[in-house]
Design a protein around this motif. Structure first.
Motif, PDB file in Angstrom:
ATOM      1  N   LEU A  31       6.350 -10.306 -10.359  1.00 38.12           N
ATOM      2  CA  LEU A  31       6.328  -9.352 -11.459  1.00 38.12           C
ATOM      3  C   LEU A  31       5.652  -8.059 -11.006  1.00 38.12           C
ATOM      4  N   ALA A  32       6.304  -6.944 -11.278  1.00 39.81           N
ATOM      5  CA  ALA A  32       5.764  -5.651 -10.857  1.00 39.81           C
ATOM      6  C   ALA A  32       5.612  -4.727 -12.057  1.00 39.81           C
ATOM      7  N   ALA A  33       4.447  -4.114 -12.147  1.00 41.76           N
ATOM      8  CA  ALA A  33       4.167  -3.136 -13.198  1.00 41.76           C
ATOM      9  C   ALA A  33       3.194  -2.110 -12.640  1.00 41.76           C
ATOM     10  N   ARG A  34       3.004  -1.030 -13.365  1.00 40.56           N
ATOM     11  CA  ARG A  34       2.099   0.021 -12.887  1.00 40.56           C
ATOM     12  C   ARG A  34       0.646  -0.409 -12.919  1.00 40.56           C
ATOM     13  N   ARG A  35       0.310  -1.296 -13.875  1.00 34.36           N
ATOM     14  CA  ARG A  35      -1.084  -1.716 -14.030  1.00 34.36           C
ATOM     15  C   ARG A  35      -1.181  -3.229 -13.871  1.00 34.36           C
ATOM     16  N   ALA A  36      -1.989  -3.672 -12.926  1.00 35.39           N
ATOM     17  CA  ALA A  36      -2.102  -5.100 -12.627  1.00 35.39           C
ATOM     18  C   ALA A  36      -2.664  -5.886 -13.802  1.00 35.39           C
ATOM     19  N   GLU A  37      -3.588  -5.282 -14.551  1.00 38.50           N
ATOM     20  CA  GLU A  37      -4.236  -6.030 -15.627  1.00 38.50           C
ATOM     21  C   GLU A  37      -3.252  -6.425 -16.713  1.00 38.50           C
ATOM     22  N   SER A  38      -2.141  -5.710 -16.834  1.00 38.92           N
ATOM     23  CA  SER A  38      -1.169  -6.031 -17.867  1.00 38.92           C
ATOM     24  C   SER A  38      -0.398  -7.306 -17.562  1.00 38.92           C
ATOM     25  N   LEU A  39      -0.490  -7.796 -16.325  1.00 35.34           N
ATOM     26  CA  LEU A  39       0.281  -8.974 -15.916  1.00 35.34           C
ATOM     27  C   LEU A  39      -0.553 -10.234 -15.754  1.00 35.34           C
ATOM     28  N   GLN A  40      -1.864 -10.122 -15.786  1.00 34.57           N
ATOM     29  CA  GLN A  40      -2.712 -11.244 -15.405  1.00 34.57           C
ATOM     30  C   GLN A  40      -2.495 -12.480 -16.273  1.00 34.57           C
ATOM     31  N   ALA A  41      -2.479 -12.318 -17.586  1.00 35.77           N
ATOM     32  CA  ALA A  41      -2.329 -13.462 -18.474  1.00 35.77           C
ATOM     33  C   ALA A  41      -0.957 -14.107 -18.309  1.00 35.77           C
ATOM     34  N   LEU A  42       0.082 -13.299 -18.216  1.00 36.65           N
ATOM     35  CA  LEU A  42       1.437 -13.822 -18.061  1.00 36.65           C
ATOM     36  C   LEU A  42       1.581 -14.562 -16.736  1.00 36.65           C
ATOM     37  N   CYS A  43       1.053 -14.005 -15.668  1.00 33.70           N
ATOM     38  CA  CYS A  43       1.134 -14.671 -14.367  1.00 33.70           C
ATOM     39  C   CYS A  43       0.404 -16.007 -14.372  1.00 33.70           C
ATOM     40  N   ALA A  44      -0.750 -16.048 -15.023  1.00 30.89           N
ATOM     41  CA  ALA A  44      -1.484 -17.305 -15.122  1.00 30.89           C
ATOM     42  C   ALA A  44      -0.704 -18.339 -15.927  1.00 30.89           C
ATOM     43  N   GLU A  45      -0.009 -17.888 -16.949  1.00 27.77           N
ATOM     44  CA  GLU A  45       0.762 -18.791 -17.815  1.00 27.77           C
ATOM     45  C   GLU A  45       1.928 -19.443 -17.079  1.00 27.77           C
ATOM     46  N   ILE A  46       2.674 -18.673 -16.279  1.00 27.02           N
ATOM     47  CA  ILE A  46       3.908 -19.186 -15.685  1.00 27.02           C
ATOM     48  C   ILE A  46       3.834 -19.373 -14.172  1.00 27.02           C
ATOM     49  N   GLY A  47       2.691 -19.061 -13.575  1.00 28.16           N
ATOM     50  CA  GLY A  47       2.547 -19.235 -12.135  1.00 28.16           C
ATOM     51  C   GLY A  47       3.264 -18.184 -11.314  1.00 28.16           C
ATOM     52  N   ALA A  48       3.396 -16.976 -11.852  1.00 29.21           N
ATOM     53  CA  ALA A  48       4.068 -15.890 -11.144  1.00 29.21           C
ATOM     54  C   ALA A  48       3.072 -15.115 -10.285  1.00 29.21           C
ATOM     55  N   LYS A  49       3.613 -14.329  -9.360  1.00 34.34           N
ATOM     56  CA  LYS A  49       2.792 -13.441  -8.544  1.00 34.34           C
ATOM     57  C   LYS A  49       2.886 -12.032  -9.123  1.00 34.34           C
ATOM     58  N   GLN A  50       1.767 -11.326  -9.165  1.00 38.15           N
ATOM     59  CA  GLN A  50       1.746  -9.996  -9.739  1.00 38.15           C
ATOM     60  C   GLN A  50       1.587  -8.940  -8.655  1.00 38.15           C
ATOM     61  N   TYR A  51       2.233  -7.817  -8.899  1.00 44.98           N
ATOM     62  CA  TYR A  51       2.208  -6.701  -7.959  1.00 44.98           C
ATOM     63  C   TYR A  51       2.094  -5.398  -8.736  1.00 44.98           C
ATOM     64  N   VAL A  52       1.422  -4.444  -8.147  1.00 41.35           N
ATOM     65  CA  VAL A  52       1.327  -3.107  -8.731  1.00 41.35           C
ATOM     66  C   VAL A  52       2.369  -2.229  -8.049  1.00 41.35           C
ATOM     67  N   CYS A  53       3.190  -1.568  -8.863  1.00 42.50           N
ATOM     68  CA  CYS A  53       4.233  -0.724  -8.295  1.00 42.50           C
ATOM     69  C   CYS A  53       4.591   0.388  -9.266  1.00 42.50           C
ATOM     70  N   ASP A  54       4.710   1.597  -8.748  1.00 41.24           N
ATOM     71  CA  ASP A  54       5.251   2.723  -9.490  1.00 41.24           C
ATOM     72  C   ASP A  54       6.703   2.856  -9.061  1.00 41.24           C
ATOM     73  N   ALA A  55       7.625   2.475  -9.940  1.00 41.51           N
ATOM     74  CA  ALA A  55       9.041   2.425  -9.570  1.00 41.51           C
ATOM     75  C   ALA A  55       9.597   3.780  -9.177  1.00 41.51           C
ATOM     76  N   SER A  56       8.974   4.856  -9.632  1.00 39.69           N
ATOM     77  CA  SER A  56       9.473   6.190  -9.311  1.00 39.69           C
ATOM     78  C   SER A  56       8.948   6.713  -7.974  1.00 39.69           C
ATOM     79  N   ASP A  57       8.143   5.909  -7.289  1.00 39.74           N
ATOM     80  CA  ASP A  57       7.547   6.283  -6.012  1.00 39.74           C
ATOM     81  C   ASP A  57       8.178   5.419  -4.914  1.00 39.74           C
ATOM     82  N   ALA A  58       8.949   6.029  -4.033  1.00 38.64           N
ATOM     83  CA  ALA A  58       9.680   5.274  -3.023  1.00 38.64           C
ATOM     84  C   ALA A  58       8.753   4.475  -2.116  1.00 38.64           C
TER      85      ALA A  58
END
Length: 229
Positions: A31-58
């Motif tokens: 899972l990729a989003a601009r802010r890592a903290e927005s993914l922490q609970a969801l990643c813990a729930e489903i066992g996903a890996k979280q990444y910080v990424c700005d999609a508009s930045d190559a």
């Protein structure tokens, strides 16, 4: 070894439903989003890996794919669900905000598609799914920036489909025509009878990823049964 689904642009609505749906169906989910903290609970729930990424930045996208390659493996499914929105009378639009909107809705989709294509062409297979909107089919008053971005996204998907389908890479554009159910936001998002349910949208994405190459869908429109179109 489980297949990998990378979802770029994850929030509490559709992004979270996509993450849960692919995880529940046996995928290793990134899972990729601009802010890592927005993914922490969801990643813990489903066992996903979280990444910080700005999609508009190559460079940020390049780093994201490199990390996913190293930690989970090259993704079989890539979902581009990032979006940005700004609106207003054409004479009053903040041009910097417009540029930022276009960067996420169109440029970011291209950058992610390129990174995914490098890997999928090498493997000889893969699926790319892009979240579109009715604004990509018709421009609404005072919504020029969103329409520009979503029209560009649709054109990108059409070009990618024609180029990559012969390489066994499925590209699909999902047009969401309606408001997505988010009860916490109140009206008009809270009525389950007039909104798109994010879990049902996510199920459609999963089904698209499972289609046989003899009957691929390249564009699909999803709307509530009461939506006027």
């Amino acid at each position: 070894m489980a297949e990998v689904a990378l979802i770029v642009g994850v929030g509490p609505g559709l992004g979270a439903s996509l993450a849960r749906t692919f995880a529940q169906n046996g995928y290793d989910v990134a899972l990729a989003a601009r802010r890592a903290e927005s993914l922490q609970a969801l990643c813990a729930e489903i066992g996903a890996k979280q990444y910080v990424c700005d999609a508009s930045d190559a460079e940020s996208v390049k780093a994201l794919f490199a990390q996913v390659d190293e930690e989970l493996g090259s993704p079989e499914v890539v979902v581009y669900n990032a979006g940005a929105y700004t609106r207003g009378p054409i004479a009053d639009l903040d041009l910097d905000a417009v540029r930022a909107t276009l960067s996420v809705n169109a440029w970011g989709a291209l950058v992610v598609a390129q990174a995914a294509a490098h890997r999928m062409i090498a493997k000889g297979s893969g699926t790319m799914l892009f979240t579109g909107a009715s604004a990509g089919l018709k421009g609404f008053a005072q919504s020029a920036p969103f329409a520009m971005g979503k029209f560009a996204l649709r054109g990108l998907c059409q070009s990618l489909s024609r180029e990559l389908a012969p390489r066994n890479i499925h590209v699909a554009h999902v047009v969401l025509d309606g408001v997505i159910l988010q009860p916490a936001r109140g009206k008009p998002y809270a009525n389950p009878d007039t909104t798109l349910h994010p879990d049902e949208i996510a199920r459609t994405y999963l089904e698209l990823s499972r289609q046989h190459k003899s009957a691929w869908t390249y564009e699909i429109e999803l709307r509530p049964n009461v939506e006027i179109f």
